[in-house]
Write a protein that holds these residues in place. Structure first.
Motif, PDB file in Angstrom:
ATOM      1  N   PRO A  31     -24.889 -37.433  29.991  1.00 38.29           N
ATOM      2  CA  PRO A  31     -25.922 -38.520  30.037  1.00 38.29           C
ATOM      3  C   PRO A  31     -27.168 -37.907  29.383  1.00 38.29           C
ATOM      4  N   PHE A  32     -28.059 -38.826  28.736  1.00 37.54           N
ATOM      5  CA  PHE A  32     -29.308 -38.674  28.146  1.00 37.54           C
ATOM      6  C   PHE A  32     -30.403 -37.912  29.000  1.00 37.54           C
ATOM      7  N   GLU A  33     -30.279 -38.121  30.213  1.00 39.01           N
ATOM      8  CA  GLU A  33     -31.219 -37.631  31.180  1.00 39.01           C
ATOM      9  C   GLU A  33     -30.943 -35.994  31.122  1.00 39.01           C
ATOM     10  N   ARG A  34     -29.690 -35.469  31.077  1.00 41.90           N
ATOM     11  CA  ARG A  34     -29.697 -33.981  30.996  1.00 41.90           C
ATOM     12  C   ARG A  34     -29.425 -33.719  29.663  1.00 41.90           C
ATOM     13  N   MET A  35     -29.543 -34.387  28.609  1.00 44.69           N
ATOM     14  CA  MET A  35     -29.491 -33.900  27.247  1.00 44.69           C
ATOM     15  C   MET A  35     -30.687 -33.652  26.696  1.00 44.69           C
ATOM     16  N   LEU A  36     -31.072 -32.355  25.951  1.00 46.36           N
ATOM     17  CA  LEU A  36     -32.147 -31.965  25.361  1.00 46.36           C
ATOM     18  C   LEU A  36     -32.104 -32.087  24.014  1.00 46.36           C
ATOM     19  N   THR A  37     -31.085 -31.942  23.102  1.00 47.98           N
ATOM     20  CA  THR A  37     -31.381 -32.238  21.743  1.00 47.98           C
ATOM     21  C   THR A  37     -29.764 -32.232  21.128  1.00 47.98           C
ATOM     22  N   VAL A  38     -30.013 -32.602  19.866  1.00 49.80           N
ATOM     23  CA  VAL A  38     -28.927 -32.234  19.149  1.00 49.80           C
ATOM     24  C   VAL A  38     -29.116 -31.389  17.968  1.00 49.80           C
ATOM     25  N   ASP A  39     -28.374 -30.314  17.855  1.00 46.72           N
ATOM     26  CA  ASP A  39     -28.907 -29.279  17.041  1.00 46.72           C
ATOM     27  C   ASP A  39     -27.980 -28.948  15.953  1.00 46.72           C
ATOM     28  N   CYS A  40     -28.153 -27.955  14.988  1.00 46.73           N
ATOM     29  CA  CYS A  40     -27.191 -26.988  14.407  1.00 46.73           C
ATOM     30  C   CYS A  40     -26.325 -27.827  13.510  1.00 46.73           C
ATOM     31  N   VAL A  41     -26.965 -28.782  12.707  1.00 47.15           N
ATOM     32  CA  VAL A  41     -26.051 -29.425  11.808  1.00 47.15           C
ATOM     33  C   VAL A  41     -25.687 -28.891  10.657  1.00 47.15           C
ATOM     34  N   GLU A  42     -24.403 -28.644  10.433  1.00 42.75           N
ATOM     35  CA  GLU A  42     -24.041 -27.958   9.244  1.00 42.75           C
ATOM     36  C   GLU A  42     -22.743 -28.824   8.580  1.00 42.75           C
ATOM     37  N   TYR A  43     -22.915 -28.935   7.061  1.00 33.81           N
ATOM     38  CA  TYR A  43     -21.966 -29.694   6.475  1.00 33.81           C
ATOM     39  C   TYR A  43     -20.907 -28.560   5.681  1.00 33.81           C
ATOM     40  N   LYS A  44     -19.404 -28.952   6.009  1.00 30.38           N
ATOM     41  CA  LYS A  44     -18.816 -28.117   5.284  1.00 30.38           C
ATOM     42  C   LYS A  44     -17.161 -28.778   5.211  1.00 30.38           C
ATOM     43  N   ARG A  45     -16.979 -28.758   3.879  1.00 31.31           N
ATOM     44  CA  ARG A  45     -15.684 -29.483   3.651  1.00 31.31           C
ATOM     45  C   ARG A  45     -15.212 -30.646   4.239  1.00 31.31           C
ATOM     46  N   GLY A  46     -16.192 -31.627   3.811  1.00 35.79           N
ATOM     47  CA  GLY A  46     -16.284 -32.847   4.440  1.00 35.79           C
ATOM     48  C   GLY A  46     -16.474 -33.215   5.995  1.00 35.79           C
ATOM     49  N   LEU A  47     -16.890 -32.256   6.531  1.00 32.20           N
ATOM     50  CA  LEU A  47     -17.136 -32.464   7.939  1.00 32.20           C
ATOM     51  C   LEU A  47     -18.417 -31.886   8.354  1.00 32.20           C
TER      52      LEU A  47
ATOM     53  N   THR B   9     -24.244 -29.548  17.605  1.00 28.69           N
ATOM     54  CA  THR B   9     -24.281 -28.946  18.920  1.00 28.69           C
ATOM     55  C   THR B   9     -25.120 -30.001  19.750  1.00 28.69           C
ATOM     56  N   VAL B  10     -24.692 -30.248  20.744  1.00 27.16           N
ATOM     57  CA  VAL B  10     -25.506 -30.945  21.663  1.00 27.16           C
ATOM     58  C   VAL B  10     -25.872 -29.969  22.819  1.00 27.16           C
ATOM     59  N   VAL B  11     -27.088 -29.780  23.104  1.00 24.41           N
ATOM     60  CA  VAL B  11     -27.742 -29.009  23.983  1.00 24.41           C
ATOM     61  C   VAL B  11     -28.104 -29.633  25.167  1.00 24.41           C
ATOM     62  N   MET B  12     -27.615 -29.148  26.472  1.00 22.46           N
ATOM     63  CA  MET B  12     -27.902 -30.080  27.630  1.00 22.46           C
ATOM     64  C   MET B  12     -28.781 -29.174  28.482  1.00 22.46           C
ATOM     65  N   ALA B  13     -29.331 -29.642  29.504  1.00 21.59           N
ATOM     66  CA  ALA B  13     -30.236 -29.082  30.464  1.00 21.59           C
ATOM     67  C   ALA B  13     -29.538 -27.949  31.073  1.00 21.59           C
ATOM     68  N   GLY B  14     -30.314 -26.883  31.082  1.00 25.71           N
ATOM     69  CA  GLY B  14     -29.521 -25.530  31.463  1.00 25.71           C
ATOM     70  C   GLY B  14     -29.116 -24.720  30.530  1.00 25.71           C
ATOM     71  N   GLY B  15     -29.185 -25.108  29.042  1.00 28.25           N
ATOM     72  CA  GLY B  15     -28.755 -24.261  28.164  1.00 28.25           C
ATOM     73  C   GLY B  15     -27.447 -24.517  27.616  1.00 28.25           C
ATOM     74  N   ARG B  16     -26.724 -25.379  28.194  1.00 31.09           N
ATOM     75  CA  ARG B  16     -25.134 -25.582  28.163  1.00 31.09           C
ATOM     76  C   ARG B  16     -25.397 -26.141  26.616  1.00 31.09           C
ATOM     77  N   GLU B  17     -24.397 -25.636  25.650  1.00 33.22           N
ATOM     78  CA  GLU B  17     -24.131 -26.347  24.424  1.00 33.22           C
ATOM     79  C   GLU B  17     -22.645 -26.367  24.137  1.00 33.22           C
ATOM     80  N   ILE B  18     -22.613 -27.830  23.713  1.00 31.27           N
ATOM     81  CA  ILE B  18     -21.295 -28.343  23.372  1.00 31.27           C
ATOM     82  C   ILE B  18     -20.992 -28.784  21.910  1.00 31.27           C
ATOM     83  N   ASP B  19     -20.006 -28.057  21.209  1.00 31.64           N
ATOM     84  CA  ASP B  19     -20.184 -28.051  19.790  1.00 31.64           C
ATOM     85  C   ASP B  19     -19.055 -29.102  19.471  1.00 31.64           C
ATOM     86  N   PHE B  20     -19.550 -30.017  18.482  1.00 36.21           N
ATOM     87  CA  PHE B  20     -18.579 -31.409  17.822  1.00 36.21           C
ATOM     88  C   PHE B  20     -18.575 -31.040  16.433  1.00 36.21           C
ATOM     89  N   ARG B  21     -17.653 -31.714  15.821  1.00 39.81           N
ATOM     90  CA  ARG B  21     -17.569 -32.065  14.480  1.00 39.81           C
ATOM     91  C   ARG B  21     -16.859 -33.228  14.402  1.00 39.81           C
TER      92      ARG B  21
END
Length: 143
Positions: A67-83, A87-99
């Motif tokens: 939920p956005f209420e617990r989401m702080l920011t969308v970070d660390c954007v990197e472009y590599k080999r077409g991807l 990283t989505v940073v949640m409250a409490g410092g939890r980081e979730i990586d996506f591509r």
């Protein structure tokens, strides 16, 4: 009864697992006005299919809500080999990586815009509540 949240985007993202090997796992993602919903996907047919969205069956019972209420920011954007890696940073410092693929509007931009929209709406609501409660207090001061 609450109305269902408006779907802003629906499709596949890859999420890095939190385990020791940190493997990338495909997730069916639904971006709404309230947050991001992730569902696990199964099915080897998707690897051979031209349209992975149609070939992957997604389990609704194992949906994970971000939920956005617990989401702080969308970070660390990197472009590599077409991807695009982000990283989505949640409250409490939890980081979730996506591509996701770089083609079209990237998921990271859509998530970031929806997060800003949500936070702005919350700030407006808070301002209205303060203004209304302040006006109510001033009305009580009148003799």
């Amino acid at each position: 009864m609450s109305l269902p949240a408006r779907v802003r985007r629906d499709g596949l993202l890859e999420k890095r697992s939190g385990g020791l090997l940190q493997l990338w796992k495909k997730k069916r993602c639904v971006l709404t006005d309230e947050g991001l919903r992730l569902r696990g996907c199964e099915g080897p047919a998707a690897a051979r299919a031209k349209s992975p969205c149609a070939a992957w069956s997604c389990s609704a019972s194992r949906a994970k809500e971000l939920p956005f209420e617990r989401m702080l920011t969308v970070d660390c954007v990197e472009y590599k080999r077409g991807l695009v890696y982000f990283t989505v940073v949640m409250a409490g410092g939890r980081e979730i990586d996506f591509r996701c693929p770089q083609d079209g509007t990237a998921w990271n931009a859509e998530i970031a815009l929806a997060l800003v929209r949500y936070k702005n709406l919350q700030a407006v609501r808070t301002g209205r509540k303060r203004r209304l409660s302040g006006a109510h207090l001033h009305d009580d001061d009148e003799p």
